[in-house]
Scaffold this motif. Structure first.
Motif, short mmCIF file in Angstrom:
data_model
loop_
_atom_site.label_atom_id
_atom_site.label_comp_id
_atom_site.label_asym_id
_atom_site.label_seq_id
_atom_site.Cartn_x
_atom_site.Cartn_y
_atom_site.Cartn_z
N LEU A 125 1.11 3.90 -2.60
CA LEU A 125 0.88 5.19 -2.82
C LEU A 125 1.67 6.32 -2.87
CD1 LEU A 125 -1.56 6.74 -1.40
CD2 LEU A 125 -0.68 6.80 1.11
N GLU B 150 0.76 -1.11 0.07
CA GLU B 150 0.07 0.57 0.15
C GLU B 150 0.67 1.31 0.32
OE1 GLU B 150 -3.72 -2.16 2.33
OE2 GLU B 150 -3.17 0.43 3.61
N LYS C 295 2.67 6.86 -7.18
CA LYS C 295 1.51 7.84 -7.52
C LYS C 295 1.27 8.67 -7.29
CE LYS C 295 -3.02 4.47 -7.40
NZ LYS C 295 -3.25 3.76 -6.93
N ASP C 296 2.88 8.94 -6.15
CA ASP C 296 2.38 10.87 -6.03
C ASP C 296 3.86 10.43 -6.67
OD1 ASP C 296 0.60 10.76 -4.78
OD2 ASP C 296 1.05 11.31 -2.44
#
Ligand SMILES: Nc1nc2c(ncn2[C@@H]2O[C@H](COP(=O)(O)OP(=O)(O)OP(=O)(O)O)[C@@H](O)[C@H]2O)c(=O)[nH]1
Ligand SMILES: [Mg+2]
Lengths: 206, 672
Positions: B437, B433, B440-441
């Protein structure tokens, strides 16, 4: 013509970080996609004029940050919402599993007067990725979820390619309007949502 | 893993994190002898519950904890919550009465409470966090003798308390109310405070004899009438100061005067600086010496030098009278704010070092950076000092050694996640996870900026590696959105993976609490900001109060990432190095917030912005704020607020370091 009608419709977009909330909003309002949007911090909104019959409404679309840690801010932003859009990424099971959470959290924080009938719309985004090959949440599964929550309208979109975005938001606007109607004794029976009628998915059931 | 499970997981992490921050707590609070019967007893209120030894921990420093008494009282079928610090804990030198009274919770009606979060960590004390409907939260209340369960049970007997379906530790108060009911019940309360005539419009607060009546609750003023007759003799330091400032046209408060004296007496005080730079074209600050009290609507016409529409538009004519700025802000910065200097260059920096490379006078260096920033090429040498990665008194050799050691340490940390096999990753949800994240950032961080531009950009990958490594280095905090915004300029400046990592680590020591799961660090800062605005612009504070804007969420992004999204890249770096000097205050960023808000005050109030409009307005200021004049304003406000400003900011408010860690970073700035 009654003059005290409401003309502002407030819509909140919720969903996990990175599912494409900001992209969807910009695709709908500005008709463009950029892969340079930044992760949303705090909240922001865009507005768009929509027309139903002879009436103009301002759709105020709220885009919030997806990371769980920021959810405590919600209370300030969800208030007075007319419709809540839940977004997940069809290529991510976790983003789908989290939908319940987002829905509950919204109902708690916005505390709408009639939670049972508060209008939600579900969007499964990023259908374009890998030509659909990396998809992990089936349309059937998503629709079953919608059915279990009181027939939530469902759309599958690509914010990147603009697929079905307009249709989804027309439905969103219509639902927002309907939810506002209860307070103002005026109900348009037809809604002029423009041209396109073909919808890839369940479409709007309202 | 189902969401519920992962959510619980997160919370247990949270508790661990909180508990892990409590170490060094061996010295329990003294048992307080001098328990004065609470000062804020209101006539006719029935005492329902009383709990002694309930404490607030303003910092992680054990001696700064404030013990007090928690009470529930009932009047006219409304339940109220109060917390009063014990008097006479003089053993702790760092906290004044004022500091402590800052936290006093004076009879907050449960109608204004949204939820209570319970924390009952296995290690450490139980505590509760009370969140108000406005979104503001009080600092955690620690129950030293236990009894959280009993407390909640007692509350439950008097108000509707429902366990959140999301989180078994959150209890929602009065959640059955529909928004309509809520509106109605709030209408029943007289919220018609007189609009800021500048004179204080604060209703007097419950106390009759108390001196520590700091008003802690932002939204709690409506309660006034419920207690019937009020004595007008309340003692609210901020209120007094507002009046004081108004009356003292000179703007020079006692405290500010003292501060100036100190500034003047320094080596590089006003005089010398001005002499040194007086032929620089630094005076780009708008020079119009006008009094907004006379010129009500025209304040914004001389705000920022660049003709930016957002600032310069005249408010429409048909709008309300905007209450005058009690500080006469425009004059203020002319009086106080010093002109910026050109950035410090290499030669100048070297002059601060002794032959072995120690910074001889760290304060002088920080002052220099505060007033002018650093030339870009030099940043990679100076930022590590400012961030606390290098000690000011380290030598060239020591730093070189440090870099080498840290490089190895970084490699080891990085190995931890790099060695996770795909098979292991399958069974490591938390890792997946986090990585997801972060992945994606990083592709959404400053991609328009050259350094991170384009597909398969190497720097983007390095950014991912650093963030992932950090999330192992500080597993409890993990990764949170906004961190990549902080890391981006650091990488650009340091141009070295390991060095960037350690600078980032040092920065997170200070701003990490911004990303805490319970958002406590953010709430503390927003709370402090509201206190500062109350102090420095009473009318604007009243305006926010009346328009339901006291949660200051519209400043959330500003504070979370220290204005990273508000200025262009180069300007952000300039601002950060100024903030990181902690020269006048560790919390200059809050004064920057006040400065910008004050610049826009007549527009905000003139156009009667509501919360939504204000949020949009603030978001759209991005890219339109002039940095130099804002910093000057912030400096002016900081000096003007003096001790009262410092007292408005609870000790331990990020980016303050926990005080016992002070060794990392010499805190010799006794200016404020
Ligand atoms: N291929 C594809 N990529 C998309 C689509 N929509 C968004 N993205 C990409 O997915 C990433 C996240 O999109 P955002 O719109 O920023 O996501 P968000 O939901 O607003 O995320 P937060 O602000 O963090 O809550 C970006 O890199 C987008 O370019 C889509 O329909 N197709
Ligand atoms: Mg977003």
């Amino acid at each position: 013509m009654p003059s005290r009608r409401r003309t502002l419709l407030k819509v909140i977009i919720l969903g996990d970080s990175g599912v494409g909330k900001t992209s969807l909003m910009n695709q709908y309002v500005n008709k463009k996609f950029s892969n340079q949007y930044k992760a949303t911090i705090g909240a922001d909104f865009l507005t768009k004029e929509v027309q139903f019959e002879d009436r103009l409404f301002t759709l105020q679309i709220w885009d919030t940050a997806g990371q769980e840690r920021f959810q405590s801010l919600g209370v300030a932003f969800y208030r007075g919402a007319d419709c809540c859009v839940l977004v997940y990424d069809v290529n991510s099971m976790k983003s789908f599993d989290n939908l319940n959470n987002w829905r509950e959290e919204f109902l708690i924080q916005a505390s709408p007067s009639d939670p049972e009938n508060f209008p939600f719309v579900l969007i499964g985004n990023k259908v374009d990725v890998d030509g659909g090959n990396s998809r992990v949440v089936s349309e059937k599964k998503a629709k079953a979820w919608c059915a279990s929550k009181g027939n939530i309208p469902y759309f599958e979109t690509s914010a990147k390619e603009g697929t079905n975005v307009e249709e989804a938001f027309q439905c969103i606007a219509k639902n927002a309007l309907k939810s506002g109607e209860e307070e103002e004794l005026y109900l348009p029976d037809t809604i002029d949502v423009g041209t396109s009628n073909q919808q890839r998915s369940t479409g709007c059931e309202c | 893993m189902s969401m519920e499970a992962s959510e619980l997981q997160d919370l247990s992490d949270d508790a661990d994190y909180a508990a892990s921050q409590q170490q060094g707590s061996a010295s329990m609070m003294r048992c307080d002898s001098e328990k004065r019967s609470s000062s804020s007893e209101h006539e006719g209120a029935e005492l329902i519950y009383l709990k002694d030894n309930v404490a607030i921990h303003p910092t992680q420093f054990a001696s700064e904890r404030i013990s007090g008494r928690l009470k529930l009282t009932k009047q006219d079928s409304t339940l109220y919550l109060s917390w009063t610090p014990y008097k006479g804990q003089t053993s702790n030198a760092k906290l004044s009465e004022k500091d402590r009274s800052l936290y006093t919770i004076t009879a907050v009606p449960f109608t204004e409470v949204r939820s209570i979060r319970r924390h009952t960590p296995a290690l450490g004390w139980q505590y509760v966090i009370v969140v108000l409907s406005s979104g503001l939260a009080f600092p955690p209340l620690y129950f030293y003798n236990g009894g959280v369960r009993e407390f909640l049970a007692m509350v439950k007997q008097h108000v509707f308390l429902a366990r959140s379906s999301e989180d078994a530790n959150v209890f929602l108060v009065n959640d059955f109310q529909s928004p309509l009911q809520r509106t109605l019940s709030s209408l029943a309360l007289p919220s018609s405070l007189p609009v800021a005539s500048g004179q204080s419009s604060y209703p007097s607060d419950g106390g009759s004899s108390s001196e520590n009546q700091g008003r802690t609750s932002a939204g709690a003023d409506n309660r006034v009438s419920q207690y019937g007759v009020r004595k007008q003799k309340s003692h609210d330091p901020t209120r007094d100061l507002s009046i004081h400032l108004l009356e003292k046209f000179s703007l020079v408060t006692k405290f500010a005067r003292e501060t100036t004296t100190q500034l003047f007496s320094e080596n590089n005080g006003f005089g010398s600086v001005d002499k040194r730079w007086n032929n620089q074209p630094v005076h780009n600050y708008p020079e119009k010496l006008s009094n907004i009290a006379e010129e009500k609507h025209h304040e914004s016409s001389h705000s920022y030098p660049e003709k930016e529409p957002l600032y310069d538009e005249e408010p429409p004519i048909d709008l309300v009278d905007v209450p005058a700025d009690p500080l006469e802000f425009n004059k203020l910065s002319l009086v106080w704010g010093k002109p910026r200097q050109p950035p410090m260059g290499h030669k100048e920096f070297t002059a601060f070092l002794d032959s072995e490379g120690r910074v001889v006078e760290s304060k002088a260096l920080r002052e220099r950076v505060f007033y002018g920033g650093i030339e870009h090429q030099l940043r990679r040498e100076v930022w590590p000092f400012l961030l606390g990665y290098y000690a000011f008194d380290s030598t060239y050799a020591e730093r070189e050694y440090l870099r080498a050691v840290k490089k190895m340490e970084y490699a080891t940390l990085k190995q931890q996640w790099q060695s996770i096999s795909p098979e292991q990753a399958k069974r490591f949800t938390k890792y997946r996870e986090r990585k997801g994240l972060i992945d994606k950032d990083v592709v959404r961080t400053d991609r328009a900026f050259e350094y991170y531009e384009g597909d398969d950009n190497l720097n983007v990958n390095i950014m991912r590696d650093i963030l992932l490594t950090y999330s192992f280095y500080n597993f409890d905090l993990g990764y949170c959105q906004g961190m990549s915004d902080y890391l981006s300029p650091i990488m650009f400046v340091m141009e070295d993976e390991s060095e960037s990592f350690w600078c980032f680590v040092a920065l997170m020591e200070r701003v990490g609490p911004n990303f805490n799961r319970d958002q406590n660090g953010m709430h503390t800062q927003l709370f402090a900001l509201s206190k500062l605005v109350e102090l420095l612009d009473g009318p604007l504070h009243n305006y926010f109060k009346q328009n339901d804007c006291l949660n200051y969420f519209f400043c959330f992004r500003w504070i979370l990432i220290q204005f990273k999204r508000e200025f262009e890249y180069e300007k952000t770096m300039q601002l950060w190095e100024v903030l990181w000097t902690h020269y006048l205050s560790e919390h200059l960023h809050l004064y920057v917030c006040v400065a910008i808000l004050k610049r826009c005050r007549s527009k905000i109030m003139g156009e009667q912005m509501d919360f939504d409009t204000l949020l949009k307005f603030i978001n759209e200021l991005s890219g339109h704020i002039d940095l130099d004049s804002t910093v000057r304003d912030a400096e002016a406000l900081c000096i003007c607020a003096g001790e009262n400003g410092a007292a408005s900011i609870p000790p331990g408010t990020p980016p303050s370091l926990p005080l016992d860690d002070g060794i990392l970073y010499p805190q010799d700035d006794d200016v404020l």
